[in-house]
Design an enzyme around this catalytic site. Structure first.
Site, short mmCIF file in Angstrom:
data_model
loop_
_atom_site.label_atom_id
_atom_site.label_comp_id
_atom_site.label_asym_id
_atom_site.label_seq_id
_atom_site.Cartn_x
_atom_site.Cartn_y
_atom_site.Cartn_z
N GLU A 1 17.36 15.32 -67.83
CA GLU A 1 16.25 14.36 -68.01
C GLU A 1 15.26 14.76 -67.31
O GLU A 1 14.51 14.58 -66.77
CB GLU A 1 16.30 13.24 -68.34
CG GLU A 1 17.35 11.97 -69.06
CD GLU A 1 16.98 10.79 -69.20
OE1 GLU A 1 16.69 10.31 -68.60
OE2 GLU A 1 17.92 9.96 -70.31
N GLU B 1 24.25 13.00 -74.14
CA GLU B 1 24.09 11.51 -73.36
C GLU B 1 23.86 10.64 -74.02
O GLU B 1 22.80 10.90 -75.18
CB GLU B 1 23.61 11.65 -71.73
CG GLU B 1 23.64 9.42 -71.08
CD GLU B 1 22.36 9.69 -70.10
OE1 GLU B 1 22.52 10.61 -68.96
OE2 GLU B 1 21.33 8.96 -69.94
#
Length: 590
Positions: free
Chosen positions: A263, A361
């Site tokens: 991220e 994810e």
């Protein structure tokens, strides 16, 4: 254009393990001989073992001809696998993520129970997971915050270490590597990729110090809000990642893939995180990381974040000498608001047709008893239909309080496949069975096919969805995974090659059909025309399907959320410890 086996292996062959389909039903050694069906209910029941969990269901029946429209007892759903022109990407697999929480709770199990849970997760009698992530340093599912070279009093407060003389994976990284090596002993062909949540604090812009020996100003306004990578430390990070790969290898673990940052656009959490721009990511890869990883058999997977910024991985590919050079794959998460738009993966595939894609994810956060939960299937099937070669849910295992996890933020309610209750008991959650609907039946080297007709209706923005993915396994059979959140049982007629298969997909379930290779339809115990009635005389035979019946879905009993949240809301299958000698002989059901 269908990617060949050589195309996939050309990318994956940089790693040391064998590239090829093996390990479970649908590979060359374990062909599908008869039609089969497996069902998992979406209901998170408060009553243990009251729902279907990878339960065998009535198999679809082979029809002699397409059934007449008057024969359907429930609304007809025609699903067509485009076996003529629909071959798409090859598959790597499905799985979960290794976190410090998983390592911690598994290390608390006795030897027999640990052996059993590893078999349940990775063995061919269990979920046979083949696509696994692990954290490089700490994440929000870690009780302590650390990197592999903090070089100071604590995380994010160390002095520069230009030659990485203080680099070490001890103690947490070595504990993770040792646990992952046990996974490899159960299943040797797992594709494992690593993701860091943060780089060492001394590689970031912040206001804690200046690095005069490197002539690198490291000043900033605040060490969290200005929590971004200083590209002057690119040489150090190339060495950092290289040392990590080498250290894991000394523990018997070959890492196959790397995302430069988890991220990279998330930099304000109280848990480990860091901003890494697409320019800095591309420069890091181009200025040494890409070649260093390829030399070690590791592919580079760009981005590792949400679908709302698809330009990021495109810029990384273009900034690293284009497709086929240093960046091998794009990685996506499910958290874009209001919902993930996986169609951007199709656009990415159009631009970079030979670059792998993965959904890396998605978490199931605080699921509530008494509700239907499709989090796994709704974030596995759409990515695959838009080009993903694999998908992984977040967090393999936790304790009963969804931890250990960071006390400062992050996912304090992420459900995994396994909840460890004590040193000799653990719980398989509904997520375990949902992941198994994919990982048990889709082999590495399988080819995803376009699904036409009524195979995919609705999307995550609405109340009702019916999703379908269909892959052809190496043995020639098809694994067809269907998510039915349509509101009623669905009478499905599946067109595969020259044949039609009919069966009921129950409401509020994920159902997987295994269809044998066409050459086996009448020779290996698959009864052709088993769901038909024949009428006519004088040699004239017409065929129509009879109504398919099935017991009412146990998921239909409740759709109302409960007001209270239990720590473990779907304790459906608690496993007691068995003796060490019995582990190999005794296999638990489910």
């Amino acid at each position: 254009m269908r990617p060949t086996a050589e195309t996939l292996c050309a990318i994956l062959s940089r790693r040391t393990q064998q590239c090829g389909p093996r390990g479970g039903i649908g590979d060359g050694a374990h062909p599908v001989l008869t039609a089969q069906s497996f069902i998992t209910d979406a209901l998170l029941s408060t009553t243990p073992n009251s729902t279907r969990q990878l339960a065998p269901g009535p198999p679809p029946a082979l029809l002699q001809a397409y059934p007449s429209s008057t024969s359907s007892c429930t609304p007809r759903r025609d699903i067509i696998i485009d076996t003529v022109n629909g071959a798409q990407q090859e598959m790597v697999g499905f799985g979960h993520a290794w976190t410090d929480s998983t390592v911690s709770v598994f290390n608390g199990l006795d030897n027999a129970t640990l052996a059993q849970v590893l078999e349940d997760l990775f063995g061919q009698s269990g979920n046979n997971m083949g696509f696994m992530r692990h954290t490089i340093g700490s994440s929000d599912l870690s009780g302590e915050q650390y990197t592999y070279d903090d070089n100071g009093p604590s995380f994010n407060e160390g002095e520069p270490d230009p030659d990485l003389s203080h680099f070490t994976i001890e103690p947490y990284g070595s504990a993770m590597a040792d646990m992952i090596s046990k996974m490899g002993a159960v299943k040797g062909d797992v594709f494992l990729f690593g993701s860091p949540w943060s780089y060492p604090g001394w590689t970031k812009y912040n206001d804690l110090f200046v690095a005069p020996n490197l002539n690198v100003p490291n000043g900033g306004s605040y060490n969290i809000l200005n929590n971004s990578f200083n590209p002057a430390f690119i040489p150090q990070m190339v060495t950092y990642f290289s040392k990590y790969i080498d250290a894991f290898r000394t523990h018997g673990v070959q890492v196959n893939g790397l995302t430069p940052m988890n991220e990279p656009l998330n930099y304000q959490g109280g848990y480990p995180c860091m901003y890494l721009s697409d320019v800095d990511a591309a420069n890091l890869i181009a200025q040494g990381l890409g070649q260093a990883m390829h030399d070690r058999g590791v592919i580079i997977m760009a981005y590792d974040h949400n679908t709302d910024q698809p330009v990021y991985p495109a810029r990384v590919v273009l900034g690293t000498r284009g497709e086929g050079a240093l960046t091998d794959a794009a990685a996506w998460h499910c958290y874009a608001s209001p919902v993930a738009n996986y169609s951007v993966m199709t656009d990415f595939k159009t631009m970079f047709p030979n670059t792998l894609q993965f959904m890396t994810e998605c978490s199931n956060y605080l699921p509530q008893s008494g509700t239907w939960n499709f989090e796994v299937a709704s974030n596995f099937i759409p990515p695959v239909t838009h080009g993903a070669s694999g998908a992984a849910m977040w967090v393999t295992a936790t304790d009963q309080e969804y931890g250990p996890h960071s006390p400062y933020g992050g996912c304090a309610g992420c459900l995994g496949s396994i909840i460890v209750n004590s040193s000799n008991t653990y719980t398989k959650t509904n997520d375990y069975y949902m992941v198994g609907q994919f990982s048990r039946f889709v082999r590495r080297g399988a080819v995803n096919y376009n699904v036409l007709g009524d195979g995919n209706e609705g999307d995550a923005r609405g109340a009702n969805q019916f999703y379908t993915m269909a892959v052809q396994n190496p043995d020639g059979s098809f694994a067809v995974v269907m998510m039915n959140n349509w509101g009623s049982d669905q009478d499905v007629v599946l067109s595969v090659g020259a044949g039609y298969w009919q069966g009921i997909v129950p409401n509020a379930t994920v159902t997987t059909w295994l269809i044998p290779a066409e050459g086996l339809w009448s020779s290996q115990g698959t009864a052709p025309y088993g769901n038909t009635t024949q009428t006519g005389g004088g040699g004239s035979v017409s065929t129509s399907a009879v109504c398919v019946t099935m017991a009412s879905s146990s998921s239909s009993s409740s759709t109302t959320s409960t007001t209270a949240l239990e720590l473990v809301p779907d304790t459906t299958h608690t496993i007691a410890s068995v003796s060490t000698t019995a582990v190999g002989a005794k296999k638990q059901s489910g």
